[in-house]
Design a protein around this motif. Structure first.
Motif, PDB file in Angstrom:
ATOM      1  N   GLU A  93      54.903  47.455  69.392  1.00  0.00           N
ATOM      2  CA  GLU A  93      53.712  46.802  69.547  1.00  0.00           C
ATOM      3  C   GLU A  93      53.930  45.465  70.737  1.00  0.00           C
ATOM      4  OE1 GLU A  93      50.714  44.111  67.510  1.00  0.00           O
ATOM      5  OE2 GLU A  93      51.106  46.342  67.956  1.00  0.00           O
ATOM      6  N   ALA A  94      55.119  45.328  70.849  1.00  0.00           N
ATOM      7  CA  ALA A  94      55.606  44.561  72.162  1.00  0.00           C
ATOM      8  C   ALA A  94      55.155  45.304  73.342  1.00  0.00           C
ATOM      9  CB  ALA A  94      57.194  44.245  72.133  1.00  0.00           C
ATOM     10  N   LEU A  95      55.124  46.671  73.466  1.00  0.00           N
ATOM     11  CA  LEU A  95      54.803  47.228  74.626  1.00  0.00           C
ATOM     12  C   LEU A  95      53.401  47.509  74.679  1.00  0.00           C
ATOM     13  CD1 LEU A  95      57.927  49.309  74.904  1.00  0.00           C
ATOM     14  CD2 LEU A  95      57.465  47.811  76.550  1.00  0.00           C
ATOM     15  N   ASP A  96      52.405  47.082  73.506  1.00  0.00           N
ATOM     16  CA  ASP A  96      51.084  47.249  73.656  1.00  0.00           C
ATOM     17  C   ASP A  96      50.810  48.895  73.697  1.00  0.00           C
ATOM     18  OD1 ASP A  96      50.514  44.860  73.957  1.00  0.00           O
ATOM     19  OD2 ASP A  96      50.359  44.752  76.064  1.00  0.00           O
ATOM     20  N   VAL A  97      51.412  49.654  73.161  1.00  0.00           N
ATOM     21  CA  VAL A  97      51.386  51.036  73.099  1.00  0.00           C
ATOM     22  C   VAL A  97      50.059  51.444  72.609  1.00  0.00           C
ATOM     23  CG1 VAL A  97      52.118  53.344  72.140  1.00  0.00           C
ATOM     24  CG2 VAL A  97      53.773  51.649  73.081  1.00  0.00           C
ATOM     25  N   ILE A  98      49.731  51.351  71.270  1.00  0.00           N
ATOM     26  CA  ILE A  98      48.274  51.489  70.575  1.00  0.00           C
ATOM     27  C   ILE A  98      47.183  50.729  71.374  1.00  0.00           C
ATOM     28  CG2 ILE A  98      46.927  51.334  68.525  1.00  0.00           C
ATOM     29  CD1 ILE A  98      49.231  52.229  66.986  1.00  0.00           C
ATOM     30  N   LEU A  99      47.420  49.566  71.965  1.00  0.00           N
ATOM     31  CA  LEU A  99      46.177  49.011  72.529  1.00  0.00           C
ATOM     32  C   LEU A  99      46.209  49.828  73.930  1.00  0.00           C
ATOM     33  CD1 LEU A  99      44.322  46.659  73.298  1.00  0.00           C
ATOM     34  CD2 LEU A  99      46.287  45.641  74.564  1.00  0.00           C
ATOM     35  N   GLY A 100      47.195  50.202  74.945  1.00  0.00           N
ATOM     36  CA  GLY A 100      47.059  51.054  76.040  1.00  0.00           C
ATOM     37  C   GLY A 100      46.205  52.191  75.618  1.00  0.00           C
ATOM     38  N   HIS A 101      46.673  52.929  74.558  1.00  0.00           N
ATOM     39  CA  HIS A 101      45.991  54.379  74.279  1.00  0.00           C
ATOM     40  C   HIS A 101      44.463  53.989  74.018  1.00  0.00           C
ATOM     41  CE1 HIS A 101      49.338  57.036  74.181  1.00  0.00           C
ATOM     42  NE2 HIS A 101      50.006  56.091  73.919  1.00  0.00           N
ATOM     43  N   ALA A 102      44.114  52.883  73.105  1.00  0.00           N
ATOM     44  CA  ALA A 102      42.654  52.698  73.042  1.00  0.00           C
ATOM     45  C   ALA A 102      41.940  52.275  74.078  1.00  0.00           C
ATOM     46  CB  ALA A 102      42.698  51.500  72.017  1.00  0.00           C
ATOM     47  N   VAL A 103      42.526  51.562  74.837  1.00  0.00           N
ATOM     48  CA  VAL A 103      41.775  51.375  76.149  1.00  0.00           C
ATOM     49  C   VAL A 103      41.465  52.701  77.063  1.00  0.00           C
ATOM     50  CG1 VAL A 103      41.819  49.999  78.479  1.00  0.00           C
ATOM     51  CG2 VAL A 103      42.487  48.870  76.266  1.00  0.00           C
TER      52      VAL A 103
END
Length: 168
Positions: A112-122
């Motif tokens: 979560e801190a590394l924005d893993v899912i956000l990064g994949h979504a974008v």
């Protein structure tokens, strides 16, 4: 229209989507994967099923007017992607309370801190289709209302608005 609701485990996806007042069907993808046996095996290290993404995509087909909820939802076609975000220490606590191992809870908090899912979504859908919703201090009803605003087109895309790098 297909809306994906995704996020690190513990961000409140299932709880919020169960409260949606939308006419859209809600598909809890993790349940479908288990019930339909859409897996390629078991990850013994993480004690979890490994989803067969091709089988899941086939199962989803061309469903419309659906909200697909899962930490994997951003891996599939969607018109809008809602990424629920939550403070990593809260995620870690919630997962431990659910019975997750300390190692698994910590791994998810770091993701979560590394924005893993956000990064994949974008990466998969583009910034113009991704909507971040901070859930840490919000009620499930408030989160559901924010998701409903995304579905209704009443909210602007907002990828990159949440930052938890101080957790690291």
């Amino acid at each position: 229209m297909r809306v994906a609701v995704t996020g690190t485990p513990g961000t409140g996806k299932t709880t919020a989507t169960e409260l949606l007042a939308s006419d859209f069907e809600v598909v809890h993808l993790n349940e479908v994967i288990r019930e339909q046996e859409l897996t390629t095996g078991h990850d013994d290290e993480r004690d979890t099923l490994v989803a067969d993404l091709d089988a899941v995509e086939s199962w989803l087909g061309d469903r419309e007017d659906v909200v697909v909820e899962s930490h994997l939802a951003h891996e599939f076609d969607a018109d809008r992607v809602v990424v629920l975000r939550c403070a990593p220490d809260v995620i870690e606590r919630r997962l431990r309370e659910r019975g997750e191992s300390a190692e698994s809870a910590r791994e998810n908090a770091e993701s979560e801190a590394l924005d893993v899912i956000l990064g994949h979504a974008v990466q998969n859908h583009g910034e113009d289709s991704v909507y971040e919703i901070e859930t840490t201090d919000r009620s499930p009803e408030s989160v559901a209302a924010a998701i409903e605003a995304v579905i209704a087109g009443e909210r602007e895309p907002s990828a990159g608005t949440v930052d938890y790098t101080d957790y690291l």
